[in-house]
Design an enzyme around this catalytic site. Structure first.
Site, PDB file in Angstrom:
ATOM      1  CD1 TRP A 201      -3.340  -0.353   1.635  1.00 33.23           C
ATOM      2  CD2 TRP A 201      -2.236  -2.251   1.267  1.00 33.23           C
ATOM      3  NE1 TRP A 201      -4.242  -1.402   1.712  1.00 33.23           N
ATOM      4  CE2 TRP A 201      -3.593  -2.582   1.480  1.00 33.23           C
ATOM      5  CE3 TRP A 201      -1.333  -3.304   0.999  1.00 33.23           C
ATOM      6  CZ2 TRP A 201      -4.077  -3.884   1.454  1.00 33.23           C
ATOM      7  CZ3 TRP A 201      -1.818  -4.604   0.969  1.00 33.23           C
ATOM      8  CH2 TRP A 201      -3.164  -4.876   1.184  1.00 33.23           C
ATOM      9  CB  ILE A 238       2.134  -0.866  -6.639  1.00 34.19           C
ATOM     10  CG1 ILE A 238       3.627  -1.178  -6.727  1.00 34.19           C
ATOM     11  CG2 ILE A 238       1.897   0.518  -6.048  1.00 34.19           C
ATOM     12  CD1 ILE A 238       4.368  -1.113  -5.405  1.00 34.19           C
ATOM     13  CE  LYS A 239      -5.659  -0.282  -1.024  1.00 34.81           C
ATOM     14  NZ  LYS A 239      -6.167  -0.583   0.329  1.00 34.81           N
ATOM     15  CD  GLN A 240      -0.559   5.597  -4.586  1.00 42.84           C
ATOM     16  OE1 GLN A 240      -1.325   6.033  -3.731  1.00 42.84           O
ATOM     17  NE2 GLN A 240       0.755   5.514  -4.416  1.00 42.84           N
TER      18      GLN A 240
END
Length: 352
Positions: A201, A238-240
Site C-alpha cells: 500500500w 502496488i496498491k495506490q
C-alpha cells in the site's frame, strides 16, 4: 442483481473514458496484464519458484481467473478506522467469517485482512480462497491521533496461516517513513524466502501535502514516486489511490522534478494520470491495483466502475475495493464486486 450498463454508470464521462487514446506514453511501451503475465514478467525475475506459484494462485482464482487482472477484497478497517465506525453500517462484519464469505461469493481473487480475522477461520478457508495477510496497521487509540504503521505480527505467522501473500502499508512522506521502509523491506525479503508474494500500500502522508486549494496526497507525480519506491522494495503488486491531480512537487516546492514529467510523460486526462502511476511501477512489470476508497452511498457504483475503467485503460492490473462492498447489505456487496469485475472481463474495454 444490478441491471446497469457501464455506459449508464459512466454517464456524461462515458465517451471520454471509453474512447480516449492515450497520447503521452503509448500502450505499446507497457507490460500489460494478460493470461501469460507471470511467464512474461516474473519468470525472469529473482523471485523464488514458490513465489511464482503463489502469484499464480492469486491470478488464477475467482471470476477474473486467467485474465491477468485482480479483484481483491481488503477489510482491515477495523483497525485502520476503528471497528465501530467501519462496521456500524453492517455489523455482520464484526464476524471475520463473513469477511471471507463476501470475498468468496463476490468472486474475488483473494481476501486481504488481519492476522486476527484470518487466524480465527484459517483451517476452514485457507484452501478455499487465497489469503493475503496485512502485516502492519495504523492503530487509532493513541491520543492525540498519530499516523504510524506498526507491525502486528510476523511474516512467519502469515505463512503459518496459509497465506499466499503479505500486504503492508508505508506512509511515504511521514516522519516514520524511514522506519517503515526498513521494516517492510525486511518483511518482504522474508516473505519471498518463504514463497509468498508481496503487496505494498504505497500511501502518502504529510500534512504539508494538503493545501487550501488541493490535496496533493493524490497527485500523480507524488503517488507515482511512492509507487517507484514501492517497486524498489520488490513489491510484486502496488496498491495506490487513483490520482486526482498533478504537480505536487512544483506546487509544494520540494523533492526534484522535471518539466518533462508534466509536459511529455502525462496529461491532465485521468487515464494518462493513472498511466503515470503504471509508468512508475516499472512500466507495469509490477501490477498497479487502485483502491476503491471510502463509501459515499448512492454514488458508489458509479465511482467504482469509473475507477475500474480508468485503471484498466491506463494499463493497470485491477481494483482492491473494500468499504463500498462491505458497508452495504451482503448481496448488494456481492453485486458491486461483480460489476467492477465485469469491467475487466469486458473485452470491448481496451487499454487506451
Amino acid at each position: 442483481m444490478l441491471h446497469y450498463t457501464i455506459d449508464e454508470l459512466l454517464g456524461k464521462e462515458a465517451e471520454d473514458l471509453l474512447e480516449y487514446t492515450a497520447t503521452a506514453i503509448p500502450k505499446e511501451q507497457l507490460h500489460l496484464p494478460g493470461p501469460d503475465f507471470i511467464d512474461r514478467i516474473f519468470q525472469q525475475s529473482n523471485r523464488p519458484v514458490p513465489v511464482l506459484r503463489s502469484l499464480a494462485t492469486l491470478f488464477n482464482h475467482g471470476r477474473l481467473a486467467g485474465t491477468g487482472y485482480l479483484s481483491i477484497l481488503p477489510i482491515d478497517q477495523g483497525i485502520e478506522h476503528t471497528a465501530g465506525a467501519s462496521f456500524a453500517p453492517n455489523p455482520m462484519y464484526f464476524d471475520p467469517e463473513n469477511v471471507i464469505r463476501l470475498a468468496m461469493e463476490g468472486g474475488c481473487n483473494a481476501v486481504a485482512t488481519t492476522f486476527g480475522n484470518l487466524g480465527m477461520v484459517a483451517r476452514k478457508y485457507a484452501h478455499k480462497i487465497p489469503f493475503i495477510v496485512k502485516i502492519n496497521h495504523n492503530e487509532l487509540l493513541t491520543y492525540p491521533t498519530k499516523y504510524s504503521q506498526i507491525m502486528f505480527g510476523s511474516v512467519e505467522e502469515a505463512w503459518n496461516l496459509g497465506a499466499v501473500a503479505v500486504g503492508a502499508t508505508i506512509y511515504f512522506g511521514s516522519e516514520d517513513s524511514n522506519r517503515q521502509i526498513v521494516e517492510v523491506a525486511e518483511a518482504f525479503e522474508r516473505a519471498h524466502q518463504l514463497g509468498m508474494a508481496t503487496i505494498l500500500w504505497c500511501y502518502t502522508r504529510n500534512n504539508a501535502f494538503k493545501t487550501a486549494e488541493k490535496d496533493y496526497h493524490v497527485a500523480a507525480d507524488i503517488t507515482g514516486q511512492a509507487n517507484h519506491l514501492g517497486v524498489t522494495l520488490q513489491a510484486d503488486i502496488i496498491k495506490q489511490k487513483l490520482p486526482e491531480n498533478n504537480g505536487g512537487f512544483k506546487a509544494l516546492n520540494f523533492s526534484k522534478w522535471s518539466p518533462a514529467m508534466y509536459d511529455k510523460l502525462t496529461t491532465d486526462h485521468p487515464i494518462d494520470l493513472c498511466r503515470y502511476q503504471v509508468l512508475n511501477c516499472y512500466m507495469g512489470r509490477a501490477g498497479l491495483i487502485n483502491s476503491g476508497g471510502e463509501s459515499q452511498g448512492a454514488s458508489d457504483l458509479q465511482q467504482s466502475v469509473r475507477t475500474a475503467v480508468i485503471n484498466k485503460r491506463a494499463g493497470g492490473t485491477g481494483l482492491i475495493l473494500g468499504r463500498r462492498a462491505f458497508q452495504r447489505p451482503f448481496e448488494e456487496g456481492v453485486d458491486l464486486l461483480n460489476l467492477v469485475q465485469d469491467v475487466y472481463i469486458d473485452e470491448t474495454i481496451t487499454v487506451a
